[in-house]
Design an enzyme around this catalytic site. Sequence first.
Site, PDB file in Angstrom:
ATOM      1  N   ASN A 152      28.731   2.987  19.101  1.00  0.00           N
ATOM      2  CA  ASN A 152      28.396   3.728  20.312  1.00  0.00           C
ATOM      3  C   ASN A 152      28.726   5.210  20.152  1.00  0.00           C
ATOM      4  O   ASN A 152      29.592   5.563  19.368  1.00  0.00           O
ATOM      5  CB  ASN A 152      29.177   3.167  21.511  1.00  0.00           C
ATOM      6  CG  ASN A 152      28.618   1.842  21.989  1.00  0.00           C
ATOM      7  OD1 ASN A 152      27.412   1.631  21.989  1.00  0.00           O
ATOM      8  ND2 ASN A 152      29.487   0.933  22.399  1.00  0.00           N
ATOM      9  N   CYS A 173      23.554  -4.481  20.321  1.00  0.00           N
ATOM     10  CA  CYS A 173      24.644  -4.572  21.289  1.00  0.00           C
ATOM     11  C   CYS A 173      25.013  -6.037  21.479  1.00  0.00           C
ATOM     12  O   CYS A 173      24.275  -6.938  21.087  1.00  0.00           O
ATOM     13  CB  CYS A 173      24.219  -3.931  22.609  1.00  0.00           C
ATOM     14  SG  CYS A 173      25.540  -3.743  23.813  1.00  0.00           S
ATOM     15  N   HIS A 174      26.159  -6.276  22.092  1.00  0.00           N
ATOM     16  CA  HIS A 174      26.611  -7.647  22.328  1.00  0.00           C
ATOM     17  C   HIS A 174      26.176  -8.169  23.696  1.00  0.00           C
ATOM     18  O   HIS A 174      26.330  -9.355  23.974  1.00  0.00           O
ATOM     19  CB  HIS A 174      28.146  -7.716  22.277  1.00  0.00           C
ATOM     20  CG  HIS A 174      28.777  -6.797  21.307  1.00  0.00           C
ATOM     21  ND1 HIS A 174      28.905  -7.088  19.968  1.00  0.00           N
ATOM     22  CD2 HIS A 174      29.312  -5.562  21.461  1.00  0.00           C
ATOM     23  CE1 HIS A 174      29.496  -6.082  19.345  1.00  0.00           C
ATOM     24  NE2 HIS A 174      29.753  -5.148  20.233  1.00  0.00           N
ATOM     25  N   HIS A 205      23.033  -0.747  27.428  1.00  0.00           N
ATOM     26  CA  HIS A 205      24.038  -0.861  28.487  1.00  0.00           C
ATOM     27  C   HIS A 205      23.444  -0.748  29.885  1.00  0.00           C
ATOM     28  O   HIS A 205      24.151  -0.956  30.867  1.00  0.00           O
ATOM     29  CB  HIS A 205      25.172   0.159  28.317  1.00  0.00           C
ATOM     30  CG  HIS A 205      26.114  -0.195  27.222  1.00  0.00           C
ATOM     31  ND1 HIS A 205      27.271   0.511  26.983  1.00  0.00           N
ATOM     32  CD2 HIS A 205      26.081  -1.184  26.289  1.00  0.00           C
ATOM     33  CE1 HIS A 205      27.913  -0.025  25.954  1.00  0.00           C
ATOM     34  NE2 HIS A 205      27.194  -1.050  25.512  1.00  0.00           N
TER      35      HIS A 205
END
Length: 440
Positions: A152, A173-174, A205
């Site tokens: 990030n 991303c997770h 996000h």
Amino acid sequence: MPKITFMGAGSTVFARNVLGDCMCTPSLRESEIALYDIDAERLEESYIILSAINRNINQGKAKISKYCGVENRKDALRGADFVVNAIQVGLYEPCTVIDFEIPKKYGLRQTIADTLGIGGIMRGLRTIPVMADFARDMEEVCPDAWFLNYTNPMAILSGYMQRYTNIKTVGLCHSVQVCSEGLLKSLGMEDKLEGRRELIAGINHMGWLLELKDKNGNDLYPEIRKRAAEKNASEKHNDMVRFDYIQNFGYYCTESSEHNAEYNPFYIKSRYPELIEKFNIPLDEYPRRCVNQIKGWKEEKESILNNGQVTHERSREYASYIMEAIITGNPYKIGGNVINTGLIDNLPADACVEVPCLVDNRGINPCHVGKLPVQLAAMNMTNINAQLLTIQAAVTKKREDIYMAAMLEPHTAAELSIDDIKAMVDELIEAHGEYMKDYQ
């Protein structure tokens, strides 16, 4: 067999997850794995632990080597098929501490500060030069490799790589793969998990859960909206900001409420301090996590290094599934961060967007989504503005572009005057010293 290079291998827990996943995957078990870091001690720890995993679950089939320091970086990258990036430039100390403490002097509070906000802007600016060096080396020694970015600020760093280098890059991303599952469980709708159908798109996000249907095709959003409103009204919990998104914008998004609390002008406001309590917002959350993770890792490390019995089960991280799909041709769907080549019609072409992608032996193939609901595109744009200006500042090296990125960052702009924003940026640049030397 493929070669996998892991940049930032001193991030031991994450390296263990991603590379442990690879050792659990038949088509990747015999990979050549190159560990790279600039911290010799952390690199050695990762090497020991990954070597133990290789022995314990993989019969030693992977070939693991380590490379430390800038002078050995090309050797680590040479001939790689996949490069996984998990670096943190400046670490928790000194840089993350600076990113939190100086803004506090100006009355600007943050929760995570790694993706947007003034903290995300500064993190992006000190990381892009390092990634530009990676790209130059890769163009020379592994030009066909896929660059799998986990670092990030995701959209800023991946967007830079996609626009200003020749390296095939996807940001990972997770939060995408657990978004709808976590939402349904939190609302007591576990019976709708099996066979559910979903569509997620937007930006990292702030990818929007645009559709969620049960196995019979029934829209789950009416019940979700009802239950989310009731839960926010009746109890304190850790996801109040995103549930408030559902009430006011109609949709849920991918990343946590502590992240999203600082991506907009609505929730962290010095003029309305009661909002912090109302929405259960954990200010200074990332520094707390860092301190706890550092302490926890020291304890875990001793246990692992003493008994050598570390093992691993394949996680839900995308990296190993992407490598497997590209090598075998067996398709796999991910949520990937890619440049907006007409994928989301009402977001700009320069933006790095998060959309469904089909992965196979042709690589990573993003899917067209169409238009987002207007209010969701508008929310994304407030973040994209600051992302694009941060990338521009990294390219031009102009301090004025950093000022503009901060001036158009929604949380910063909601709290500070232009004069204070400029003064804060100047102080941050000075405090970061060598990391920001090109912006003097």
